[in-house]
Design a protein around this motif. Sequence first.
Motif, mmCIF file in Angstrom:
data_model
loop_
_atom_site.group_PDB
_atom_site.id
_atom_site.type_symbol
_atom_site.label_atom_id
_atom_site.label_comp_id
_atom_site.label_asym_id
_atom_site.label_seq_id
_atom_site.Cartn_x
_atom_site.Cartn_y
_atom_site.Cartn_z
ATOM 1 N N ALA A 89 83.546 20.698 11.945
ATOM 2 C CA ALA A 89 83.230 21.778 11.012
ATOM 3 C C ALA A 89 84.497 22.455 10.505
ATOM 4 C CB ALA A 89 82.318 22.793 11.691
ATOM 5 N N ARG A 90 85.450 22.662 11.419
ATOM 6 C CA ARG A 90 86.689 23.331 11.015
ATOM 7 C C ARG A 90 87.461 22.498 9.994
ATOM 8 N NH1 ARG A 90 87.696 25.045 15.575
ATOM 9 N NH2 ARG A 90 87.072 27.209 15.218
ATOM 10 N N ALA A 91 87.475 21.186 10.181
ATOM 11 C CA ALA A 91 88.141 20.314 9.214
ATOM 12 C C ALA A 91 87.444 20.386 7.855
ATOM 13 C CB ALA A 91 88.155 18.875 9.726
ATOM 14 N N ARG A 92 86.114 20.427 7.864
ATOM 15 C CA ARG A 92 85.361 20.518 6.607
ATOM 16 C C ARG A 92 85.630 21.854 5.911
ATOM 17 N NH1 ARG A 92 80.561 18.210 4.426
ATOM 18 N NH2 ARG A 92 80.077 17.047 6.332
ATOM 19 N N VAL A 93 85.616 22.931 6.686
ATOM 20 C CA VAL A 93 85.860 24.264 6.127
ATOM 21 C C VAL A 93 87.268 24.357 5.551
ATOM 22 C CG1 VAL A 93 86.213 26.674 6.813
ATOM 23 C CG2 VAL A 93 84.145 25.461 7.539
ATOM 24 N N ASP A 94 88.240 23.816 6.278
ATOM 25 C CA ASP A 94 89.623 23.810 5.783
ATOM 26 C C ASP A 94 89.731 23.052 4.473
ATOM 27 O OD1 ASP A 94 90.626 25.303 7.836
ATOM 28 O OD2 ASP A 94 91.491 23.633 8.943
ATOM 29 N N GLU A 95 89.125 21.871 4.434
ATOM 30 C CA GLU A 95 89.242 21.029 3.243
ATOM 31 C C GLU A 95 88.581 21.684 2.044
ATOM 32 O OE1 GLU A 95 88.888 16.301 2.100
ATOM 33 O OE2 GLU A 95 88.118 17.036 4.012
ATOM 34 N N ALA A 96 87.499 22.418 2.277
ATOM 35 C CA ALA A 96 86.802 23.089 1.181
ATOM 36 C C ALA A 96 87.457 24.414 0.801
ATOM 37 C CB ALA A 96 85.344 23.322 1.567
ATOM 38 N N GLY A 97 88.444 24.858 1.582
ATOM 39 C CA GLY A 97 89.132 26.108 1.273
ATOM 40 C C GLY A 97 88.249 27.334 1.417
ATOM 41 N N LEU A 98 87.347 27.332 2.405
ATOM 42 C CA LEU A 98 86.388 28.427 2.583
ATOM 43 C C LEU A 98 86.983 29.482 3.511
ATOM 44 C CD1 LEU A 98 83.201 26.219 2.995
ATOM 45 C CD2 LEU A 98 83.931 27.470 0.951
ATOM 46 N N ARG A 99 87.614 30.484 2.957
ATOM 47 C CA ARG A 99 88.289 31.503 3.760
ATOM 48 C C ARG A 99 87.343 32.566 4.294
ATOM 49 N NH1 ARG A 99 94.199 32.742 1.072
ATOM 50 N NH2 ARG A 99 94.900 30.580 0.927
ATOM 51 N N ASN A 100 86.120 32.588 3.807
ATOM 52 C CA ASN A 100 85.153 33.580 4.286
ATOM 53 C C ASN A 100 84.349 33.085 5.487
ATOM 54 O OD1 ASN A 100 83.854 31.650 2.649
ATOM 55 N ND2 ASN A 100 82.141 33.028 2.249
ATOM 56 N N VAL A 101 84.697 31.902 6.015
ATOM 57 C CA VAL A 101 83.941 31.285 7.107
ATOM 58 C C VAL A 101 84.693 31.424 8.423
ATOM 59 C CG1 VAL A 101 83.055 29.105 8.024
ATOM 60 C CG2 VAL A 101 82.803 29.624 5.583
ATOM 61 N N SER A 102 83.959 31.782 9.473
ATOM 62 C CA SER A 102 84.518 31.734 10.825
ATOM 63 C C SER A 102 83.580 30.923 11.703
ATOM 64 C CB SER A 102 84.711 33.141 11.399
ATOM 65 O OG SER A 102 83.470 33.799 11.545
ATOM 66 N N LEU A 103 84.137 30.289 12.726
ATOM 67 C CA LEU A 103 83.380 29.418 13.619
ATOM 68 C C LEU A 103 83.456 29.947 15.045
ATOM 69 C CD1 LEU A 103 84.624 26.050 12.126
ATOM 70 C CD2 LEU A 103 82.343 27.018 11.865
ATOM 71 N N ARG A 104 82.351 29.866 15.762
ATOM 72 C CA ARG A 104 82.300 30.389 17.121
ATOM 73 C C ARG A 104 81.573 29.394 18.016
ATOM 74 N NH1 ARG A 104 80.310 36.608 15.731
ATOM 75 N NH2 ARG A 104 81.820 36.948 14.035
ATOM 76 N N GLN A 105 82.094 29.218 19.209
ATOM 77 C CA GLN A 105 81.415 28.371 20.179
ATOM 78 C C GLN A 105 80.428 29.220 20.960
ATOM 79 O OE1 GLN A 105 83.821 26.571 23.294
ATOM 80 N NE2 GLN A 105 82.555 24.746 23.245
ATOM 81 N N GLY A 106 79.196 28.766 21.039
ATOM 82 C CA GLY A 106 78.209 29.543 21.762
ATOM 83 C C GLY A 106 76.873 28.850 21.834
ATOM 84 N N ASP A 107 76.019 29.360 22.687
ATOM 85 C CA ASP A 107 74.692 28.827 22.953
ATOM 86 C C ASP A 107 73.709 29.403 21.936
ATOM 87 O OD1 ASP A 107 72.181 28.164 24.038
ATOM 88 O OD2 ASP A 107 72.958 28.280 26.090
#
Length: 337
Positions: A195-213
Motif C-alpha cells: 500500500a505504501r508503494a502504491r500511495v507513494d507512486e500516486a503522490g497521495l500526501r493526504n494518506v497515512s497508513l497504520r498497522q492494526g486489528d
Amino acid sequence: MSNDRPAPPIAFPALLAGLEAAGEETRLRILCLIEAAELTVSELVAILGQSQPRVSRHLKLLVEAGLAMRQREGAWAFFRLAESGGALARDWLRRLDPADPVVSADRTRLEVVREARRRQAAAYFAERAVDWDQIRALHAPEERVEAALIAMIGSKPYRNLLDLGTGTGRMLELLSPRAARAVGVDQSAAMLALARARVDEAGLRNVSLRQGDIYAPPVERNAYDLVVIHQVLHFLDDPARALGEAARALAPSGRLALVDFDAHDQEFLRDEFAHRRLGFAVQEVEGFLAEAGLANVRCERVPPAVGEAGKLTVVLWIADDPRIISDSFPKSDVEFA
C-alpha cells in the motif's frame, strides 16, 4: 475537494515550541521529507547521511513539539507530520523554494528510497501474482465493481476517509483524492508495504497508513465521513463485530461502504485462500449493519457479464450513521479507539 486545510489556531506556548523545534537545519529537512512521505529512521538516515542516534534525537524533539508523529508497524516505526501540528508545518514548508539545493538533494535521495520500496513491493506481488490472478478471475471485473462503488458513493462530499483492511491500498488510490485526510489500516506489514508503494507512486500526501486489528482499529471514533471495507469480511471469524467497530469510527451522518462476495459454494476458497465465509446473503449483511446501529441500507449486485458463467457475484452495500450533524453535537464524543 482540496486537500489543503488552513492551520487551526494555536496557543502561544505550542507555537513557540513548534518554531523552536523546526528552527534547526536537520529538523527542518526532516519536516520536508515526512511531509512528502511516511519514513522510517533508517530511511531518514540514508537520505540525510547522518547517524541513527542523531536522527532519532531530532525526531524525538519534533514529536514532543507536536510537529511529527510516530506510527508503530511491527518492528518498524514510521514518522509523518502530526495531524494538528502538521497543518502548521505544512504552512511553513509551502514557503520553501523546491529548487533550493538542500531541499532538491533530499528529494532526489527520497526518490531512491521510494524506488527501493517499489522494487520490494513488486517482488512481493510477483511471488503471489498467480494467487491474485486466480481470485480476480473468479468474480466480475474489478473495473465494473469500482465503477459501481463510485456511483454508489455519489457526489456527497467526504472529508475524512478510512479504509479498513486496506491491503494493497487500491481503495485509497481510488477514493482519497476527494478527501482531505485518508487513513488505511491493515494487520499485515507486508500488505502495508504494498500500500505504501502504491500511495507513494500516486503522490497521495493526504494518506497515512497504520498497522492494526480490524476488531480494534487504531483510529479515532466519531471521526470519519466515509469508511470502506473492501473484500475483507469473508476472511473474518466475526464480521458483525468488525462492522460494529467500523460504525463506531463514523462521524455523525457518515457512511459505511462494504464490498464483498454474494453467498456462493466455492469450497476451495476456504482451503486455498483462507476464506472463513463463502460470501454473504444480502439479508445477513443488512442484519449486521442494523445491529451496528446504521440505517438506510442500500445494496447493489455486480453479477458476471454475459460469457462469464461460473464467476462470483460481488455485492456492494452502503449504510448511513443516523446521527445528524449539528453544532450541539458534543465534541467530547470524539475519542480514540
